[in-house]
Design a protein around this motif. Sequence first.
Motif, PDB file in Angstrom:
ATOM      1  N   GLY A   1      -7.955  43.119 -13.615  1.00 26.78           N
ATOM      2  CA  GLY A   1      -7.907  42.693 -12.307  1.00 26.78           C
ATOM      3  C   GLY A   1      -9.080  42.781 -11.771  1.00 26.78           C
ATOM      4  O   GLY A   1      -9.788  43.848 -11.890  1.00 26.78           O
ATOM      5  N   ALA A   2      -9.767  42.107 -10.684  1.00 26.44           N
ATOM      6  CA  ALA A   2     -11.041  42.246 -10.157  1.00 26.44           C
ATOM      7  C   ALA A   2     -10.902  41.509  -8.648  1.00 26.44           C
ATOM      8  O   ALA A   2     -10.605  40.369  -8.578  1.00 26.44           O
ATOM      9  N   LEU A   3     -11.477  42.006  -7.667  1.00 23.34           N
ATOM     10  CA  LEU A   3     -11.768  41.084  -6.549  1.00 23.34           C
ATOM     11  C   LEU A   3     -13.248  42.007  -5.897  1.00 23.34           C
ATOM     12  O   LEU A   3     -13.162  42.978  -5.623  1.00 23.34           O
ATOM     13  N   ALA A   4     -13.955  40.951  -5.686  1.00 27.11           N
ATOM     14  CA  ALA A   4     -15.182  41.356  -4.755  1.00 27.11           C
ATOM     15  C   ALA A   4     -15.386  40.575  -3.456  1.00 27.11           C
ATOM     16  O   ALA A   4     -14.770  39.797  -3.391  1.00 27.11           O
ATOM     17  N   GLU A   5     -15.724  41.453  -2.519  1.00 21.71           N
ATOM     18  CA  GLU A   5     -15.869  40.740  -1.200  1.00 21.71           C
ATOM     19  C   GLU A   5     -17.309  41.016  -0.625  1.00 21.71           C
ATOM     20  O   GLU A   5     -17.962  42.191  -0.745  1.00 21.71           O
ATOM     21  N   VAL A   6     -17.990  40.363   0.162  1.00 27.13           N
ATOM     22  CA  VAL A   6     -19.209  40.582   0.938  1.00 27.13           C
ATOM     23  C   VAL A   6     -18.822  41.035   2.184  1.00 27.13           C
ATOM     24  O   VAL A   6     -17.709  40.657   3.171  1.00 27.13           O
ATOM     25  N   VAL A   7     -19.126  42.563   2.442  1.00 32.23           N
ATOM     26  CA  VAL A   7     -18.737  43.253   3.541  1.00 32.23           C
ATOM     27  C   VAL A   7     -19.863  43.841   4.192  1.00 32.23           C
ATOM     28  O   VAL A   7     -21.049  43.864   3.872  1.00 32.23           O
TER      29      VAL A   7
ATOM     30  N   GLY B   1     -22.790  47.472  -3.805  1.00 34.65           N
ATOM     31  CA  GLY B   1     -24.127  47.243  -4.108  1.00 34.65           C
ATOM     32  C   GLY B   1     -24.836  46.274  -3.448  1.00 34.65           C
ATOM     33  O   GLY B   1     -24.129  45.383  -2.691  1.00 34.65           O
ATOM     34  N   PRO B   2     -25.882  46.073  -3.644  1.00 35.41           N
ATOM     35  CA  PRO B   2     -26.770  45.017  -2.960  1.00 35.41           C
ATOM     36  C   PRO B   2     -26.368  43.342  -3.261  1.00 35.41           C
ATOM     37  O   PRO B   2     -25.996  43.318  -4.607  1.00 35.41           O
ATOM     38  N   LEU B   3     -26.446  42.648  -2.401  1.00 35.71           N
ATOM     39  CA  LEU B   3     -26.106  41.045  -2.792  1.00 35.71           C
ATOM     40  C   LEU B   3     -26.755  40.625  -3.705  1.00 35.71           C
ATOM     41  O   LEU B   3     -26.358  39.843  -4.590  1.00 35.71           O
ATOM     42  N   THR B   4     -28.027  41.157  -4.010  1.00 39.99           N
ATOM     43  CA  THR B   4     -28.959  40.655  -4.893  1.00 39.99           C
ATOM     44  C   THR B   4     -28.631  41.075  -6.445  1.00 39.99           C
ATOM     45  O   THR B   4     -28.997  40.512  -7.511  1.00 39.99           O
ATOM     46  N   ASP B   5     -27.709  41.714  -6.466  1.00 42.74           N
ATOM     47  CA  ASP B   5     -27.290  42.531  -7.904  1.00 42.74           C
ATOM     48  C   ASP B   5     -25.856  42.373  -8.237  1.00 42.74           C
ATOM     49  O   ASP B   5     -25.112  43.414  -8.689  1.00 42.74           O
ATOM     50  N   ALA B   6     -25.200  41.163  -7.979  1.00 42.25           N
ATOM     51  CA  ALA B   6     -24.013  41.076  -8.352  1.00 42.25           C
ATOM     52  C   ALA B   6     -23.459  41.386 -10.012  1.00 42.25           C
ATOM     53  O   ALA B   6     -22.485  42.007  -9.900  1.00 42.25           O
ATOM     54  N   VAL B   7     -24.312  40.649 -10.640  1.00 40.28           N
ATOM     55  CA  VAL B   7     -24.150  40.965 -12.163  1.00 40.28           C
ATOM     56  C   VAL B   7     -24.160  42.706 -12.355  1.00 40.28           C
ATOM     57  O   VAL B   7     -23.448  43.521 -13.073  1.00 40.28           O
ATOM     58  N   GLY B   8     -25.140  43.311 -11.806  1.00 41.63           N
ATOM     59  CA  GLY B   8     -25.204  44.884 -12.019  1.00 41.63           C
ATOM     60  C   GLY B   8     -24.231  45.531 -11.442  1.00 41.63           C
ATOM     61  O   GLY B   8     -23.484  46.335 -12.007  1.00 41.63           O
ATOM     62  N   VAL B   9     -23.418  45.032 -10.462  1.00 40.18           N
ATOM     63  CA  VAL B   9     -22.534  45.993  -9.849  1.00 40.18           C
ATOM     64  C   VAL B   9     -21.276  45.574 -10.621  1.00 40.18           C
ATOM     65  O   VAL B   9     -20.456  46.550 -11.094  1.00 40.18           O
ATOM     66  N   GLY B  10     -21.074  44.483 -11.211  1.00 36.78           N
ATOM     67  CA  GLY B  10     -20.023  44.135 -12.176  1.00 36.78           C
ATOM     68  C   GLY B  10     -19.963  44.916 -13.348  1.00 36.78           C
ATOM     69  O   GLY B  10     -19.017  45.598 -13.652  1.00 36.78           O
ATOM     70  N   GLU B  11     -21.243  45.137 -14.153  1.00 39.98           N
ATOM     71  CA  GLU B  11     -21.529  45.529 -15.267  1.00 39.98           C
ATOM     72  C   GLU B  11     -21.114  47.217 -15.045  1.00 39.98           C
ATOM     73  O   GLU B  11     -20.500  47.780 -16.209  1.00 39.98           O
ATOM     74  N   ARG B  12     -21.852  47.648 -14.091  1.00 34.72           N
ATOM     75  CA  ARG B  12     -21.594  49.035 -13.659  1.00 34.72           C
ATOM     76  C   ARG B  12     -20.322  49.530 -13.680  1.00 34.72           C
ATOM     77  O   ARG B  12     -19.831  50.646 -14.181  1.00 34.72           O
ATOM     78  N   LEU B  13     -19.267  48.707 -12.720  1.00 37.21           N
ATOM     79  CA  LEU B  13     -18.194  48.923 -12.484  1.00 37.21           C
ATOM     80  C   LEU B  13     -17.347  48.956 -13.928  1.00 37.21           C
ATOM     81  O   LEU B  13     -16.337  49.708 -14.092  1.00 37.21           O
ATOM     82  N   ALA B  14     -17.476  48.178 -14.671  1.00 40.75           N
ATOM     83  CA  ALA B  14     -16.877  47.928 -16.050  1.00 40.75           C
ATOM     84  C   ALA B  14     -17.338  49.193 -16.878  1.00 40.75           C
ATOM     85  O   ALA B  14     -16.256  49.706 -17.557  1.00 40.75           O
ATOM     86  N   ARG B  15     -18.455  49.663 -16.919  1.00 37.43           N
ATOM     87  CA  ARG B  15     -18.768  50.736 -17.686  1.00 37.43           C
ATOM     88  C   ARG B  15     -17.906  51.944 -17.386  1.00 37.43           C
ATOM     89  O   ARG B  15     -17.560  52.823 -17.964  1.00 37.43           O
ATOM     90  N   ILE B  16     -17.774  52.307 -15.926  1.00 36.91           N
ATOM     91  CA  ILE B  16     -17.270  53.212 -15.240  1.00 36.91           C
ATOM     92  C   ILE B  16     -15.523  53.207 -15.722  1.00 36.91           C
ATOM     93  O   ILE B  16     -15.055  54.210 -16.174  1.00 36.91           O
TER      94      ILE B  16
END
Length: 313
Positions: free
Chosen positions: A249-255, A284-299
Amino acid sequence: MNHTSTDRALRLGTRASRLARGQSQQVADLLCELTGRAVELVDIATKGDATTAPLHTLGGQGVFTSALREALLDGQIDFAVHSLKDLPTAPADGLTLAAIPERVDPRDALVARDGLTLAELPTGSRVGTGSLRRSAQIRALGLGVELVGMRGNVDTRLSKVTSGELDAVVLACAGLHRIGRSDAITEALDPIAILPAPGQGALAIEARSDDPATLDLLKPLDHHYSRISVTAERALLATLEAGCSSPVGALAEVVEAENGLEISLRGSVTAIDGSDSVRLSATGPLTDAVGVGERLARILLDDGAAELMGSSR
């Protein structure tokens, strides 16, 4: 581009189900409104539509999208509309994700007899879903309901509640909204309890990479924040995938954050039997959507998600 090609109707490839045609027609109408170009729908039969077998037995992602992509590459259609959650995370050679329209409600919906909520369903109630993710997360709540596997179009699933065959079914809020059946929803499930599928509620519009005229026409349909959100979710999914099907499951929002806007991403992996789960979040910053996803997956993997995914093989 020659005179004829700009005058002819654009061919939009779609699955033939009521839901798929409904959401594709919405895209066609919006594109016509924004650009003045006529659009015609072209039905494409997909592997996922030709069988009632459980989705997780059909060889992974692509069962609803491969035929559309082939028709696009063959030049039978000019662009295709997919439910984004059906789209494989790996890019397809020769194709571009041209636009992601504004996402609608990403939550899961309960449609239950007598207007009941999930918590109000009596022990032993029969709840239908074709999703491993939904089944696993509902089992993890320990409500004592019986999960019943099911496939079929939205109307078929709803009829199983009306007929009394099932006490409830779980579907996507977005699909019910798009076919005008929001009235059937007895509870929109809180993502704190049931985290939706990555990309749920969003559409993906694909076109050929070597067709700049069509790509330009589709650009106005792209919704910036929706694209950022689903990009983070899909990056999480891509990083977690290790050749096995797993209830992710995953859900991202711009907040709003202290220094402006940021991505807030929640992710989960749940054992099929609901006995254990890992659920974490990252920002994370809006400019790093891929990085935020990859980082959370690794955690998540570091916290035991790999073992839970192994249990779903």
